[in-house]
Design a protein around this motif. Sequence first.
Motif, PDB file in Angstrom:
ATOM      1  N   VAL A  57       7.967  26.946  15.968  1.00 32.18           N
ATOM      2  CA  VAL A  57       7.434  28.220  15.487  1.00 32.18           C
ATOM      3  C   VAL A  57       6.012  28.349  16.035  1.00 32.18           C
ATOM      4  O   VAL A  57       5.414  27.359  16.463  1.00 32.18           O
ATOM      5  CB  VAL A  57       7.445  28.297  13.946  1.00 32.18           C
ATOM      6  N   PRO A  58       5.456  29.569  16.032  1.00 33.61           N
ATOM      7  CA  PRO A  58       4.125  29.745  16.619  1.00 33.61           C
ATOM      8  C   PRO A  58       3.020  28.910  15.973  1.00 33.61           C
ATOM      9  O   PRO A  58       2.215  28.294  16.667  1.00 33.61           O
ATOM     10  CB  PRO A  58       3.854  31.237  16.453  1.00 33.61           C
ATOM     11  N   GLY A  59       2.945  28.904  14.647  1.00 37.66           N
ATOM     12  CA  GLY A  59       1.854  28.200  13.989  1.00 37.66           C
ATOM     13  C   GLY A  59       2.218  27.758  12.593  1.00 37.66           C
ATOM     14  O   GLY A  59       3.349  27.943  12.131  1.00 37.66           O
ATOM     15  N   ALA A  60       1.253  27.177  11.896  1.00 39.77           N
ATOM     16  CA  ALA A  60       1.494  26.608  10.572  1.00 39.77           C
ATOM     17  C   ALA A  60       1.926  27.651   9.545  1.00 39.77           C
ATOM     18  O   ALA A  60       2.707  27.340   8.644  1.00 39.77           O
ATOM     19  CB  ALA A  60       0.248  25.876  10.088  1.00 39.77           C
ATOM     20  N   LEU A  61       1.446  28.874   9.665  1.00 40.36           N
ATOM     21  CA  LEU A  61       1.848  29.900   8.695  1.00 40.36           C
ATOM     22  C   LEU A  61       3.317  30.281   8.823  1.00 40.36           C
ATOM     23  O   LEU A  61       3.908  30.783   7.858  1.00 40.36           O
ATOM     24  CB  LEU A  61       0.971  31.145   8.835  1.00 40.36           C
ATOM     25  N   GLU A  62       3.906  30.053   9.968  1.00 40.46           N
ATOM     26  CA  GLU A  62       5.320  30.380  10.181  1.00 40.46           C
ATOM     27  C   GLU A  62       6.252  29.238   9.783  1.00 40.46           C
ATOM     28  O   GLU A  62       7.467  29.425   9.657  1.00 40.46           O
ATOM     29  CB  GLU A  62       5.562  30.762  11.638  1.00 40.46           C
ATOM     30  N   VAL A  63       5.718  28.062   9.563  1.00 41.05           N
ATOM     31  CA  VAL A  63       6.543  26.896   9.216  1.00 41.05           C
ATOM     32  C   VAL A  63       7.362  27.132   7.946  1.00 41.05           C
ATOM     33  O   VAL A  63       8.573  26.872   7.937  1.00 41.05           O
ATOM     34  CB  VAL A  63       5.681  25.615   9.126  1.00 41.05           C
ATOM     35  N   PRO A  64       6.773  27.605   6.840  1.00 36.54           N
ATOM     36  CA  PRO A  64       7.579  27.769   5.619  1.00 36.54           C
ATOM     37  C   PRO A  64       8.782  28.705   5.769  1.00 36.54           C
ATOM     38  O   PRO A  64       9.848  28.436   5.193  1.00 36.54           O
ATOM     39  CB  PRO A  64       6.573  28.320   4.598  1.00 36.54           C
ATOM     40  N   LEU A  65       8.644  29.765   6.526  1.00 35.45           N
ATOM     41  CA  LEU A  65       9.770  30.684   6.702  1.00 35.45           C
ATOM     42  C   LEU A  65      10.922  30.001   7.439  1.00 35.45           C
ATOM     43  O   LEU A  65      12.095  30.152   7.057  1.00 35.45           O
ATOM     44  CB  LEU A  65       9.336  31.947   7.443  1.00 35.45           C
ATOM     45  N   ALA A  66      10.609  29.234   8.459  1.00 35.75           N
ATOM     46  CA  ALA A  66      11.660  28.503   9.177  1.00 35.75           C
ATOM     47  C   ALA A  66      12.286  27.433   8.276  1.00 35.75           C
ATOM     48  O   ALA A  66      13.511  27.235   8.295  1.00 35.75           O
ATOM     49  CB  ALA A  66      11.105  27.878  10.451  1.00 35.75           C
ATOM     50  N   HIS A  92     -10.748  31.073   8.071  1.00 31.12           N
ATOM     51  CA  HIS A  92      -9.346  31.052   8.492  1.00 31.12           C
ATOM     52  C   HIS A  92      -8.701  29.683   8.256  1.00 31.12           C
ATOM     53  O   HIS A  92      -7.529  29.595   7.888  1.00 31.12           O
ATOM     54  CB  HIS A  92      -9.241  31.465   9.962  1.00 31.12           C
ATOM     55  N   PHE A  93      -9.439  28.613   8.466  1.00 25.33           N
ATOM     56  CA  PHE A  93      -8.918  27.256   8.244  1.00 25.33           C
ATOM     57  C   PHE A  93      -8.366  27.113   6.823  1.00 25.33           C
ATOM     58  O   PHE A  93      -7.252  26.639   6.630  1.00 25.33           O
ATOM     59  CB  PHE A  93     -10.022  26.221   8.491  1.00 25.33           C
ATOM     60  N   GLU A  94      -9.167  27.503   5.838  1.00 27.85           N
ATOM     61  CA  GLU A  94      -8.748  27.376   4.442  1.00 27.85           C
ATOM     62  C   GLU A  94      -7.516  28.233   4.155  1.00 27.85           C
ATOM     63  O   GLU A  94      -6.592  27.799   3.479  1.00 27.85           O
ATOM     64  CB  GLU A  94      -9.883  27.755   3.486  1.00 27.85           C
ATOM     65  N   LEU A  95      -7.507  29.432   4.676  1.00 31.71           N
ATOM     66  CA  LEU A  95      -6.375  30.327   4.478  1.00 31.71           C
ATOM     67  C   LEU A  95      -5.091  29.704   5.028  1.00 31.71           C
ATOM     68  O   LEU A  95      -4.078  29.614   4.324  1.00 31.71           O
ATOM     69  CB  LEU A  95      -6.626  31.677   5.146  1.00 31.71           C
ATOM     70  N   VAL A  96      -5.126  29.271   6.258  1.00 35.43           N
ATOM     71  CA  VAL A  96      -3.934  28.709   6.893  1.00 35.43           C
ATOM     72  C   VAL A  96      -3.513  27.411   6.206  1.00 35.43           C
ATOM     73  O   VAL A  96      -2.332  27.205   5.912  1.00 35.43           O
ATOM     74  CB  VAL A  96      -4.147  28.497   8.411  1.00 35.43           C
ATOM     75  N   ALA A  97      -4.470  26.534   5.930  1.00 36.46           N
ATOM     76  CA  ALA A  97      -4.139  25.264   5.280  1.00 36.46           C
ATOM     77  C   ALA A  97      -3.541  25.489   3.893  1.00 36.46           C
ATOM     78  O   ALA A  97      -2.488  24.918   3.560  1.00 36.46           O
ATOM     79  CB  ALA A  97      -5.386  24.384   5.186  1.00 36.46           C
ATOM     80  N   ASN A  98      -4.175  26.322   3.092  1.00 31.41           N
ATOM     81  CA  ASN A  98      -3.688  26.549   1.725  1.00 31.41           C
ATOM     82  C   ASN A  98      -2.348  27.263   1.691  1.00 31.41           C
ATOM     83  O   ASN A  98      -1.444  26.871   0.948  1.00 31.41           O
ATOM     84  CB  ASN A  98      -4.729  27.346   0.924  1.00 31.41           C
ATOM     85  N   GLU A  99      -2.206  28.315   2.470  1.00 32.46           N
ATOM     86  CA  GLU A  99      -0.974  29.099   2.427  1.00 32.46           C
ATOM     87  C   GLU A  99       0.212  28.354   3.040  1.00 32.46           C
ATOM     88  O   GLU A  99       1.322  28.440   2.522  1.00 32.46           O
ATOM     89  CB  GLU A  99      -1.178  30.447   3.107  1.00 32.46           C
TER      90      GLU A  99
END
Length: 154
Positions: A57-66, A92-99
């Motif tokens: 997937v493109p990045g960490a934010l897309e991992v949960p959907l996959a 942005h780091f905190e947003l991506v890491a937390n979400e």
Amino acid sequence: MFDADKGTAAQLNGSELHIGLVQARFNEGITNTLAAACRAELIKLGVQEAHIHHVLVPGALEVPLALQAMAERDEYDALIALGCIIRGETYHFELVANESGAGVTRVGLDYQIPIANAILTTENLEQAIARQTDKGVDAARVAVEMARLLEELQ
């Protein structure tokens, strides 16, 4: 019931398990090493290569959907999240890491499937490099151990 005295060997027997890996491409140099270490350890633990389904997937934010899409298929005994988030100069780091972390946890709980979260969150590239191999190995071991534990508990 799960026997805590059974020993690590039985808990880390990956034979006949089906494992799904979701790898973020962002920071690909790190995530490729994470994935290679993870896959090698899964095979060492007895998981057949044909029983490892690996998607990008493109990045960490897309991992949960996959992970959610894989969990819905009900074909896997455990899932593994692989990624790398390196702190920058913005929030942005905190947003991506937390979400991404919350999403991974939510999928595991909603679908009652073990998910080893190996999305690295580091201050810099050097920390990521220092952790990439060990965390890939750890993720494989956690996935197999938790899959076996859930088998025992059901």
